[in-house]
Design a protein around this motif. Structure first.
Motif, PDB file in Angstrom:
ATOM      1  N   LEU A   1       0.844  -1.194   0.000  1.00 14.67           N
ATOM      2  CA  LEU A   1       0.000   0.000   0.000  1.00 14.67           C
ATOM      3  C   LEU A   1       0.881   1.246   0.000  1.00 14.67           C
ATOM      4  CD1 LEU A   1      -2.550  -0.894   2.833  1.00 14.67           C
ATOM      5  CD2 LEU A   1      -2.874  -1.140   0.395  1.00 14.67           C
ATOM      6  N   LYS A   2       0.556   2.189  -0.871  1.00 14.14           N
ATOM      7  CA  LYS A   2       1.160   3.515  -0.836  1.00 14.14           C
ATOM      8  C   LYS A   2       0.081   4.430  -0.271  1.00 14.14           C
ATOM      9  CE  LYS A   2       3.141   7.214  -3.581  1.00 14.14           C
ATOM     10  NZ  LYS A   2       3.411   7.716  -4.940  1.00 14.14           N
ATOM     11  N   ILE A   3       0.375   5.067   0.855  1.00 12.52           N
ATOM     12  CA  ILE A   3      -0.633   5.816   1.600  1.00 12.52           C
ATOM     13  C   ILE A   3      -0.251   7.290   1.629  1.00 12.52           C
ATOM     14  CG2 ILE A   3      -1.822   5.990   3.821  1.00 12.52           C
ATOM     15  CD1 ILE A   3      -0.494   3.036   4.269  1.00 12.52           C
ATOM     16  N   ASN A   4      -1.157   8.134   1.124  1.00  9.63           N
ATOM     17  CA  ASN A   4      -0.990   9.577   1.199  1.00  9.63           C
ATOM     18  C   ASN A   4      -2.100  10.138   2.074  1.00  9.63           C
ATOM     19  OD1 ASN A   4       1.319   9.867  -0.532  1.00  9.63           O
ATOM     20  ND2 ASN A   4      -0.026   9.399  -2.248  1.00  9.63           N
ATOM     21  N   ASP A   5      -2.208  11.470   2.158  1.00 10.78           N
ATOM     22  CA  ASP A   5      -3.202  12.102   3.027  1.00 10.78           C
ATOM     23  C   ASP A   5      -4.631  11.697   2.708  1.00 10.78           C
ATOM     24  OD1 ASP A   5      -1.238  13.414   4.434  1.00 10.78           O
ATOM     25  OD2 ASP A   5      -1.369  15.233   3.224  1.00 10.78           O
TER      26      ASP A   5
ATOM     27  N   ASN B   1      -2.397 -13.937  -8.239  1.00  8.67           N
ATOM     28  CA  ASN B   1      -3.339 -12.965  -8.792  1.00  8.67           C
ATOM     29  C   ASN B   1      -2.766 -11.575  -8.584  1.00  8.67           C
ATOM     30  OD1 ASN B   1      -5.303 -14.995  -9.350  1.00  8.67           O
ATOM     31  ND2 ASN B   1      -5.902 -14.956  -7.211  1.00  8.67           N
ATOM     32  N   ASN B   2      -2.485 -10.884  -9.679  1.00 11.62           N
ATOM     33  CA  ASN B   2      -1.914  -9.546  -9.596  1.00 11.62           C
ATOM     34  C   ASN B   2      -2.996  -8.508  -9.828  1.00 11.62           C
ATOM     35  OD1 ASN B   2       0.786 -10.478  -9.266  1.00 11.62           O
ATOM     36  ND2 ASN B   2       0.870 -10.886 -11.454  1.00 11.62           N
ATOM     37  N   SER B   3      -2.974  -7.466  -9.015  1.00 10.20           N
ATOM     38  CA  SER B   3      -3.950  -6.396  -9.210  1.00 10.20           C
ATOM     39  C   SER B   3      -3.401  -5.084  -8.677  1.00 10.20           C
ATOM     40  CB  SER B   3      -5.272  -6.722  -8.510  1.00 10.20           C
ATOM     41  OG  SER B   3      -5.100  -6.770  -7.110  1.00 10.20           O
ATOM     42  N   LYS B   4      -4.005  -4.012  -9.158  1.00  8.95           N
ATOM     43  CA  LYS B   4      -3.707  -2.680  -8.643  1.00  8.95           C
ATOM     44  C   LYS B   4      -5.036  -1.967  -8.491  1.00  8.95           C
ATOM     45  CE  LYS B   4      -1.389   1.662  -9.369  1.00  8.95           C
ATOM     46  NZ  LYS B   4      -0.761   2.583 -10.302  1.00  8.95           N
ATOM     47  N   MET B   5      -5.252  -1.349  -7.331  1.00 10.44           N
ATOM     48  CA  MET B   5      -6.455  -0.570  -7.086  1.00 10.44           C
ATOM     49  C   MET B   5      -6.052   0.771  -6.505  1.00 10.44           C
ATOM     50  SD  MET B   5      -9.244  -3.214  -5.554  1.00 10.44           S
ATOM     51  CE  MET B   5      -8.353  -4.522  -4.747  1.00 10.44           C
ATOM     52  N   GLU B   6      -6.786   1.799  -6.894  1.00 14.28           N
ATOM     53  CA  GLU B   6      -6.559   3.132  -6.328  1.00 14.28           C
ATOM     54  C   GLU B   6      -7.840   3.604  -5.673  1.00 14.28           C
ATOM     55  OE1 GLU B   6      -4.831   5.889  -9.071  1.00 14.28           O
ATOM     56  OE2 GLU B   6      -3.093   4.622  -9.414  1.00 14.28           O
TER      57      GLU B   6
ATOM     58  N   SER C   1      -3.038   3.647  -2.798  1.00 16.92           N
ATOM     59  CA  SER C   1      -2.827   2.765  -3.950  1.00 16.92           C
ATOM     60  C   SER C   1      -2.452   1.399  -3.408  1.00 16.92           C
ATOM     61  CB  SER C   1      -1.690   3.269  -4.836  1.00 16.92           C
ATOM     62  OG  SER C   1      -2.034   4.488  -5.428  1.00 16.92           O
ATOM     63  N   MET C   2      -3.138   0.363  -3.892  1.00 19.97           N
ATOM     64  CA  MET C   2      -2.891  -1.008  -3.426  1.00 19.97           C
ATOM     65  C   MET C   2      -2.432  -1.859  -4.601  1.00 19.97           C
ATOM     66  SD  MET C   2      -5.599  -3.817  -1.971  1.00 19.97           S
ATOM     67  CE  MET C   2      -5.902  -2.988  -0.421  1.00 19.97           C
ATOM     68  N   LYS C   3      -1.304  -2.545  -4.418  1.00 12.32           N
ATOM     69  CA  LYS C   3      -0.813  -3.485  -5.426  1.00 12.32           C
ATOM     70  C   LYS C   3      -0.687  -4.852  -4.772  1.00 12.32           C
ATOM     71  CE  LYS C   3       1.879  -0.208  -8.145  1.00 12.32           C
ATOM     72  NZ  LYS C   3       3.207   0.131  -8.655  1.00 12.32           N
ATOM     73  N   ARG C   4      -1.123  -5.868  -5.498  1.00  7.73           N
ATOM     74  CA  ARG C   4      -0.956  -7.244  -5.026  1.00  7.73           C
ATOM     75  C   ARG C   4      -0.129  -7.997  -6.050  1.00  7.73           C
ATOM     76  NH1 ARG C   4      -6.703  -7.488  -2.690  1.00  7.73           N
ATOM     77  NH2 ARG C   4      -6.256  -7.102  -0.496  1.00  7.73           N
ATOM     78  N   PHE C   5       0.843  -8.757  -5.541  1.00 11.38           N
ATOM     79  CA  PHE C   5       1.735  -9.538  -6.384  1.00 11.38           C
ATOM     80  C   PHE C   5       1.639 -11.000  -5.959  1.00 11.38           C
ATOM     81  CE2 PHE C   5       3.534  -5.375  -5.474  1.00 11.38           C
ATOM     82  CZ  PHE C   5       3.715  -4.862  -6.745  1.00 11.38           C
ATOM     83  N   GLY C   6       1.622 -11.903  -6.901  1.00  7.07           N
ATOM     84  CA  GLY C   6       1.557 -13.331  -6.594  1.00  7.07           C
ATOM     85  C   GLY C   6       0.798 -14.045  -7.690  1.00  7.07           C
TER      86      GLY C   6
END
Length: 137
Positions: A56-60, A71-76, A64-69
């Motif tokens: 997770l990249k966390i700002n104010d 099943n790969n996914s990216k969610m904002e 942004s969430m990235k999963r690797f393995g």
């Protein structure tokens, strides 16, 4: 880098009313880099994402969430924001739309919480309302 304890509670409610909830407690790593926090932890069999890592990249006001393995996914996640992406599974790619309805971030001195509420639509057919509550200690 700081070693932290991560508690994740996720709920999913499908259109037909079926509701599932998972709870995961695991060790993770938290970084503070260039004004953003980065949280990295391994998923488990409980979440259905065994052998996957979540970052997770966390700002104010956004995550942004990235999963690797397998099943790969990216969610904002941003308030009132629709994010379209591909969800890569071992069976092929699926279209995915994430519509954030609520986002609350409260992290200080390497501790805190993230609360997300969002609608998820996969391949324009499966729709669910989801919550994700993450506690970092």
């Amino acid at each position: 880098m700081k070693e932290v304890l991560v508690k994740v509670i996720g709920t999913q409610k499908l259109e037909d009313g079926e509701k599932t909830e998972i709870e995961l407690v695991t060790k993770g790593k938290l970084y503070d880099k260039s004004g953003s926090y980065y949280l990295i932890y391994d998923e488990s069999e409980i979440s259905g994402l065994e052998n996957s890592t979540t970052s997770l990249k966390i700002n104010d006001d956004e995550v942004s969430m990235k999963r690797f393995g397998e099943n790969n996914s990216k969610m904002e996640f941003k308030k009132d924001y629709k994010y379209n992406t591909l969800y890569a599974t071992m069976y092929g790619n699926l279209d995915m739309e994430v519509s954030t309805q609520k986002i609350k971030i409260d992290i200080n001195d390497g501790k805190g919480s993230i609360n997300l509420k969002y609608k998820l639509i996969i391949s324009k057919t499966t729709e669910s309302l989801n919550t994700l509550d993450i506690t970092i200690s």
